[in-house]
Write a protein that holds these residues in place. Structure first.
Motif, PDB file in Angstrom:
ATOM      1  N   TYR A 127       0.851  -1.191   0.000  1.00 32.54           N
ATOM      2  CA  TYR A 127       0.000   0.000   0.000  1.00 32.54           C
ATOM      3  C   TYR A 127       0.887   1.241   0.000  1.00 32.54           C
ATOM      4  O   TYR A 127       1.967   1.249   0.596  1.00 32.54           O
ATOM      5  N   PRO A 128       0.456   2.305  -0.674  1.00 31.35           N
ATOM      6  CA  PRO A 128       1.253   3.544  -0.692  1.00 31.35           C
ATOM      7  C   PRO A 128       1.603   4.006   0.719  1.00 31.35           C
ATOM      8  O   PRO A 128       0.773   3.930   1.631  1.00 31.35           O
ATOM      9  N   ARG A 129       2.824   4.481   0.893  1.00 27.80           N
ATOM     10  CA  ARG A 129       3.281   4.947   2.208  1.00 27.80           C
ATOM     11  C   ARG A 129       2.741   6.359   2.438  1.00 27.80           C
ATOM     12  O   ARG A 129       3.395   7.356   2.133  1.00 27.80           O
ATOM     13  N   VAL A 130       1.529   6.398   2.957  1.00 27.03           N
ATOM     14  CA  VAL A 130       0.833   7.676   3.097  1.00 27.03           C
ATOM     15  C   VAL A 130       1.127   8.372   4.418  1.00 27.03           C
ATOM     16  O   VAL A 130       0.823   9.542   4.589  1.00 27.03           O
ATOM     17  N   GLY A 131       1.727   7.633   5.359  1.00 27.63           N
ATOM     18  CA  GLY A 131       1.968   8.210   6.673  1.00 27.63           C
ATOM     19  C   GLY A 131       2.804   9.469   6.627  1.00 27.63           C
ATOM     20  O   GLY A 131       2.505  10.457   7.304  1.00 27.63           O
ATOM     21  N   ALA A 132       3.877   9.457   5.812  1.00 26.29           N
ATOM     22  CA  ALA A 132       4.764  10.618   5.740  1.00 26.29           C
ATOM     23  C   ALA A 132       4.030  11.844   5.199  1.00 26.29           C
ATOM     24  O   ALA A 132       4.279  12.978   5.642  1.00 26.29           O
ATOM     25  N   LEU A 133       3.128  11.629   4.242  1.00 29.62           N
ATOM     26  CA  LEU A 133       2.356  12.744   3.693  1.00 29.62           C
ATOM     27  C   LEU A 133       1.468  13.362   4.760  1.00 29.62           C
ATOM     28  O   LEU A 133       1.347  14.586   4.868  1.00 29.62           O
ATOM     29  N   MET A 134       0.834  12.491   5.568  1.00 26.90           N
ATOM     30  CA  MET A 134      -0.049  12.997   6.609  1.00 26.90           C
ATOM     31  C   MET A 134       0.734  13.725   7.691  1.00 26.90           C
ATOM     32  O   MET A 134       0.289  14.749   8.212  1.00 26.90           O
ATOM     33  N   VAL A 135       1.907  13.186   8.046  1.00 21.78           N
ATOM     34  CA  VAL A 135       2.722  13.829   9.073  1.00 21.78           C
ATOM     35  C   VAL A 135       3.095  15.244   8.639  1.00 21.78           C
ATOM     36  O   VAL A 135       3.029  16.191   9.424  1.00 21.78           O
ATOM     37  N   LYS A 136       3.483  15.399   7.380  1.00 16.93           N
ATOM     38  CA  LYS A 136       3.877  16.714   6.880  1.00 16.93           C
ATOM     39  C   LYS A 136       2.704  17.697   6.914  1.00 16.93           C
ATOM     40  O   LYS A 136       2.836  18.838   7.374  1.00 16.93           O
ATOM     41  N   ALA A 137       1.544  17.235   6.433  1.00 19.96           N
ATOM     42  CA  ALA A 137       0.379  18.118   6.367  1.00 19.96           C
ATOM     43  C   ALA A 137      -0.156  18.459   7.757  1.00 19.96           C
ATOM     44  O   ALA A 137      -0.407  19.625   8.080  1.00 19.96           O
ATOM     45  N   LEU A 138      -0.320  17.435   8.591  1.00 17.97           N
ATOM     46  CA  LEU A 138      -0.867  17.672   9.922  1.00 17.97           C
ATOM     47  C   LEU A 138       0.140  18.389  10.816  1.00 17.97           C
ATOM     48  O   LEU A 138      -0.228  19.155  11.703  1.00 17.97           O
ATOM     49  N   GLY A 139       1.434  18.141  10.554  1.00 23.19           N
ATOM     50  CA  GLY A 139       2.462  18.835  11.304  1.00 23.19           C
ATOM     51  C   GLY A 139       2.416  20.333  11.054  1.00 23.19           C
ATOM     52  O   GLY A 139       2.650  21.142  11.956  1.00 23.19           O
ATOM     53  N   ALA A 140       2.103  20.717   9.814  1.00 21.46           N
ATOM     54  CA  ALA A 140       2.002  22.137   9.476  1.00 21.46           C
ATOM     55  C   ALA A 140       0.881  22.788  10.272  1.00 21.46           C
ATOM     56  O   ALA A 140       0.996  23.939  10.720  1.00 21.46           O
ATOM     57  N   VAL A 141      -0.206  22.056  10.458  1.00 22.59           N
ATOM     58  CA  VAL A 141      -1.315  22.585  11.261  1.00 22.59           C
ATOM     59  C   VAL A 141      -0.885  22.723  12.718  1.00 22.59           C
ATOM     60  O   VAL A 141      -1.112  23.747  13.370  1.00 22.59           O
ATOM     61  N   ALA A 142      -0.221  21.668  13.229  1.00 22.24           N
ATOM     62  CA  ALA A 142       0.197  21.674  14.634  1.00 22.24           C
ATOM     63  C   ALA A 142       1.205  22.780  14.925  1.00 22.24           C
ATOM     64  O   ALA A 142       1.232  23.340  16.019  1.00 22.24           O
ATOM     65  N   GLU A 143       2.026  23.127  13.942  1.00 20.38           N
ATOM     66  CA  GLU A 143       3.064  24.144  14.135  1.00 20.38           C
ATOM     67  C   GLU A 143       2.576  25.559  13.810  1.00 20.38           C
ATOM     68  O   GLU A 143       3.350  26.512  13.821  1.00 20.38           O
TER      69      GLU A 143
END
Length: 235
Positions: A127-143
């Motif tokens: 399955y596509p490694r989607v975790g890194a994409l989510m971390v980047k996007a959600l991290g931007a919100v958290a920061e």
């Protein structure tokens, strides 16, 4: 045979799969894995991820481990076809008070209740490694790098734009563009257009104060999503 068995409320399994199905790809002989929902169990939560390479959805529900395999570790990552949501709807999961047993083995994934047994083959492709994409996007919100707009929109109204596209004969590959404009006192409105057409719409959001329950629960949801994304990225 090493089999891991989980139990989950039928209503919860159906709602999880039905929501994530919207982000899966249509049947594609070259990329069948994108027709699947990846499910990851971490403790007492099962998290589903779906993508068609254009959208990425994630959601989770409560789940209980009922049986671990005699040898080896419990299977914590498996997939179900997006079409399973239709099977669950047909069998009345959305209104059932039962719990479904999800049996995960190397040969199949079985979803069973007292009156039904559904078997799905495992998907061999990674399955596509989607975790890194989510971390980047959600991290931007958290920061604090994303714009927080304390506005809420009716999701039914957003879904109606697909109906507009079909009714107006607009090609399916025409994107929906949303233009954020200031509306005074720190609030925003959205202008919606289909490029190349004369269609446009104004979405008038309902402002709510940052201290209310809607804002707080939205922040908590983003925090939970960010933690889950980190776990998926390191898996």
């Amino acid at each position: 045979m090493n089999t891991t068995i989980y139990s989950i409320a039928c209503t919860q399994l159906h709602s999880l799969m039905a929501g994530l199905k919207l982000a899966t790809a249509k049947p594609n002989a070259n990329l069948p894995v994108l027709e699947e929902v990846q499910l990851t169990v971490d403790g007492e939560r099962v998290t589903g991820v779906a993508t068609d390479r254009y959208r990425l959805f994630m959601d989770s529900r409560e789940v209980a481990l009922e049986q671990s395999p005699e040898e080896g570790e419990a299977a914590t990552v498996f997939t179900l076809p997006a079409s399973a949501a239709d099977d669950f709807k047909r069998l009345g999961f959305s209104k059932s008070h039962e719990r479904a047993r999800v049996e995960v083995s190397a040969d199949e994934v079985v979803v069973a209740t007292a009156s039904a047994r559904l078997s799905y083959p495992p998907v061999g492709a990674e399955y596509p490694r989607v975790g890194a994409l989510m971390v980047k996007a959600l991290g931007a919100v958290a920061e604090g790098k994303a714009v927080e707009v304390p506005t809420q929109y009716n999701v039914d109204y957003l879904g109606d734009f697909a109906k507009v596209r079909r009714a107006a004969g607009i090609p399916t590959n025409t994107p929906l563009r949303m233009h954020q404009i200031p509306a005074g006192a720190g609030s925003f409105q959205l202008i919606v257009t289909f490029p190349g057409t004369d269609f446009w719409a104004l979405l008038m959001g309902v402002r709510h104060p940052e201290g209310d329950a809607n804002h707080s629960s939205a922040v908590e949801a983003l925090e939970r999503a960010n933690e889950t994304a980190k776990a998926l990225a390191s898996a």
